[in-house]
Motif scaffolding. Sequence first.
Motif, PDB file in Angstrom:
ATOM      1  N   PHE A  40     -53.185   1.971 -67.292  1.00  0.00           N
ATOM      2  CA  PHE A  40     -53.025   3.139 -66.428  1.00  0.00           C
ATOM      3  C   PHE A  40     -53.329   2.851 -64.970  1.00  0.00           C
ATOM      4  N   ARG A  41     -54.267   1.924 -64.714  1.00  0.00           N
ATOM      5  CA  ARG A  41     -54.704   1.661 -63.348  1.00  0.00           C
ATOM      6  C   ARG A  41     -53.893   0.524 -62.738  1.00  0.00           C
ATOM      7  N   ALA A  42     -53.194   0.810 -61.660  1.00  0.00           N
ATOM      8  CA  ALA A  42     -52.383  -0.193 -60.963  1.00  0.00           C
ATOM      9  C   ALA A  42     -52.436   0.107 -59.469  1.00  0.00           C
ATOM     10  N   GLY A  43     -51.882  -0.807 -58.662  1.00  0.00           N
ATOM     11  CA  GLY A  43     -51.848  -0.576 -57.223  1.00  0.00           C
ATOM     12  C   GLY A  43     -53.182  -0.867 -56.558  1.00  0.00           C
ATOM     13  N   LYS A  44     -53.461  -0.136 -55.504  1.00  0.00           N
ATOM     14  CA  LYS A  44     -54.629  -0.416 -54.672  1.00  0.00           C
ATOM     15  C   LYS A  44     -55.939  -0.090 -55.390  1.00  0.00           C
ATOM     16  N   LEU A  45     -56.931  -0.930 -55.169  1.00  0.00           N
ATOM     17  CA  LEU A  45     -58.268  -0.683 -55.697  1.00  0.00           C
ATOM     18  C   LEU A  45     -58.950   0.415 -54.880  1.00  0.00           C
ATOM     19  N   ASP A  46     -59.661   1.311 -55.568  1.00  0.00           N
ATOM     20  CA  ASP A  46     -60.329   2.394 -54.847  1.00  0.00           C
ATOM     21  C   ASP A  46     -61.639   2.767 -55.539  1.00  0.00           C
ATOM     22  N   ASN A  47     -62.248   3.854 -55.087  1.00  0.00           N
ATOM     23  CA  ASN A  47     -63.547   4.259 -55.615  1.00  0.00           C
ATOM     24  C   ASN A  47     -63.494   4.675 -57.078  1.00  0.00           C
ATOM     25  N   THR A  48     -62.313   5.090 -57.550  1.00  0.00           N
ATOM     26  CA  THR A  48     -62.175   5.412 -58.970  1.00  0.00           C
ATOM     27  C   THR A  48     -62.401   4.164 -59.811  1.00  0.00           C
ATOM     28  N   ASP A  49     -61.855   3.033 -59.359  1.00  0.00           N
ATOM     29  CA  ASP A  49     -62.066   1.763 -60.065  1.00  0.00           C
ATOM     30  C   ASP A  49     -63.539   1.380 -60.060  1.00  0.00           C
ATOM     31  N   VAL A  50     -64.208   1.631 -58.955  1.00  0.00           N
ATOM     32  CA  VAL A  50     -65.644   1.338 -58.855  1.00  0.00           C
ATOM     33  C   VAL A  50     -66.410   2.140 -59.894  1.00  0.00           C
ATOM     34  N   LYS A  51     -66.097   3.428 -59.994  1.00  0.00           N
ATOM     35  CA  LYS A  51     -66.779   4.300 -60.964  1.00  0.00           C
ATOM     36  C   LYS A  51     -66.483   3.856 -62.393  1.00  0.00           C
ATOM     37  N   ILE A  52     -65.244   3.457 -62.669  1.00  0.00           N
ATOM     38  CA  ILE A  52     -64.867   3.000 -64.014  1.00  0.00           C
ATOM     39  C   ILE A  52     -65.662   1.759 -64.395  1.00  0.00           C
ATOM     40  N   ILE A  53     -65.757   0.799 -63.482  1.00  0.00           N
ATOM     41  CA  ILE A  53     -66.521  -0.423 -63.740  1.00  0.00           C
ATOM     42  C   ILE A  53     -67.991  -0.087 -63.981  1.00  0.00           C
ATOM     43  N   LEU A  82     -52.167  -7.332 -41.529  1.00  0.00           N
ATOM     44  CA  LEU A  82     -53.057  -6.341 -42.126  1.00  0.00           C
ATOM     45  C   LEU A  82     -54.401  -6.220 -41.428  1.00  0.00           C
ATOM     46  N   LEU A  83     -54.565  -6.895 -40.290  1.00  0.00           N
ATOM     47  CA  LEU A  83     -55.878  -6.933 -39.647  1.00  0.00           C
ATOM     48  C   LEU A  83     -56.375  -5.547 -39.247  1.00  0.00           C
ATOM     49  N   ALA A  84     -55.440  -4.649 -38.882  1.00  0.00           N
ATOM     50  CA  ALA A  84     -55.843  -3.317 -38.435  1.00  0.00           C
ATOM     51  C   ALA A  84     -55.573  -2.253 -39.497  1.00  0.00           C
ATOM     52  N   ASP A  85     -55.311  -2.666 -40.717  1.00  0.00           N
ATOM     53  CA  ASP A  85     -54.965  -1.751 -41.797  1.00  0.00           C
ATOM     54  C   ASP A  85     -56.244  -1.223 -42.453  1.00  0.00           C
ATOM     55  N   ARG A  86     -56.517   0.065 -42.276  1.00  0.00           N
ATOM     56  CA  ARG A  86     -57.744   0.668 -42.804  1.00  0.00           C
ATOM     57  C   ARG A  86     -57.763   0.633 -44.334  1.00  0.00           C
ATOM     58  N   THR A  87     -56.574   0.776 -44.956  1.00  0.00           N
ATOM     59  CA  THR A  87     -56.539   0.792 -46.421  1.00  0.00           C
ATOM     60  C   THR A  87     -56.995  -0.538 -47.006  1.00  0.00           C
ATOM     61  N   VAL A  88     -56.727  -1.642 -46.299  1.00  0.00           N
ATOM     62  CA  VAL A  88     -57.179  -2.957 -46.762  1.00  0.00           C
ATOM     63  C   VAL A  88     -58.703  -3.033 -46.688  1.00  0.00           C
ATOM     64  N   ASP A  89     -59.277  -2.494 -45.612  1.00  0.00           N
ATOM     65  CA  ASP A  89     -60.739  -2.459 -45.506  1.00  0.00           C
ATOM     66  C   ASP A  89     -61.345  -1.662 -46.654  1.00  0.00           C
ATOM     67  N   ASP A  90     -60.695  -0.557 -47.011  1.00  0.00           N
ATOM     68  CA  ASP A  90     -61.181   0.265 -48.114  1.00  0.00           C
ATOM     69  C   ASP A  90     -61.121  -0.506 -49.437  1.00  0.00           C
ATOM     70  N   GLU A  91     -60.038  -1.263 -49.617  1.00  0.00           N
ATOM     71  CA  GLU A  91     -59.904  -2.055 -50.843  1.00  0.00           C
ATOM     72  C   GLU A  91     -60.953  -3.162 -50.914  1.00  0.00           C
TER      73      GLU A  91
END
Length: 251
Positions: A40-53, A82-91
Motif C-alpha cells: 500500500f505504501r509507495a512514493g515519497k517517504l513521510d511522517n506516516t511511514d515514521v509512525k508505521i515503523i 533538488l537542492l532547493a526542493d522542500r519535499t526532499v528535505d522532508d523525505e
Amino acid sequence: MQSLFEQCIDFVAKNIQSVETLQGFPSQIGEMLASRVAEFRAGKLDNTDVKIIEILTQAYTSDVLESLNLSRSQILCKQESLLADRTVDDERLSLLKIINLADLSRLCLNYNTACLSLDWMSTLGQCSLTQLELRGIGLTDRHIVFLTACSSVRNLGLSSLQLLDIGENYLTEKCLHKLACLCSLRMCDVSNTFIQANQVDATMWSISNTDVFKRQIVNKGWLAENIAQRAHCIKGTVVSASTFYRSMEEM
C-alpha cells in the motif's frame, strides 16, 4: 474473493498509523501486516511511514528493519535539480527518523553526501549498530566527534559497533582517539583518507578496502526493501563524491 480475515488485515494495514499498539499479537500477524503495508505504501517517504515503523518496531523489534542499504540513495545525495526542493528535505528528515526508531544492526549510507549534517551524525551515534558504512560522504574529523559523542560520554549508542567503513573521506589521524571509544570495534576501513599506514594498528585498521566491506550490506527485514526502493525513487542529477569534494576545497 478475500476471506474476512484477509479483509481485516487489509483494513488494519491501511490504517496502521492509527493503531495504538500491536504488542501481544504474534509475529505471523505482524509479518502479514508489514507485507500489506509494503504493497500500500509507495512514493515519497513521510511522517506516516515514521509512525508505521515506530508501531511495528515497538512490537516486533528487528524483524521490521534489521539491515538497510541506502548506498547512493537519490534523496540522500546532493542533487543539482533538488537542492532547493522542500519535499526532499522532508523525505530526508522522515528517513532519519526511521533510522532512529528502527532496531537496525547494519546500515550502509555510502556516498550519500546529504548525510553530513550534525543531526545525522548525532542520530547515527545513538543507534545500536554492529556495522556502519559511511564511505565517500565527505566526513571530517569534526563529524567523527559528533558521531562518537554518545559512546564516549555514556558508553551507549555505537558501543556495540564492530565494523566501520569511513574510507574516501577527509579524515586525519586526529580522529583516531575519538574512534578509540568504540569499545567493540574490531575492523575500521580508513582507505583513501589522510591517515597513513604508520599511524594505525594494522591488525585493526585497514588502509585498503578489505573483503569485509566488499560484501555488500543486504536489506533485511519486513519493510527493508520497501524503504530502500522508495529512498531511490526521485529522479535527478546526482553530484558525485569527487565533485562534492572539489566543491568543498573551493569553499
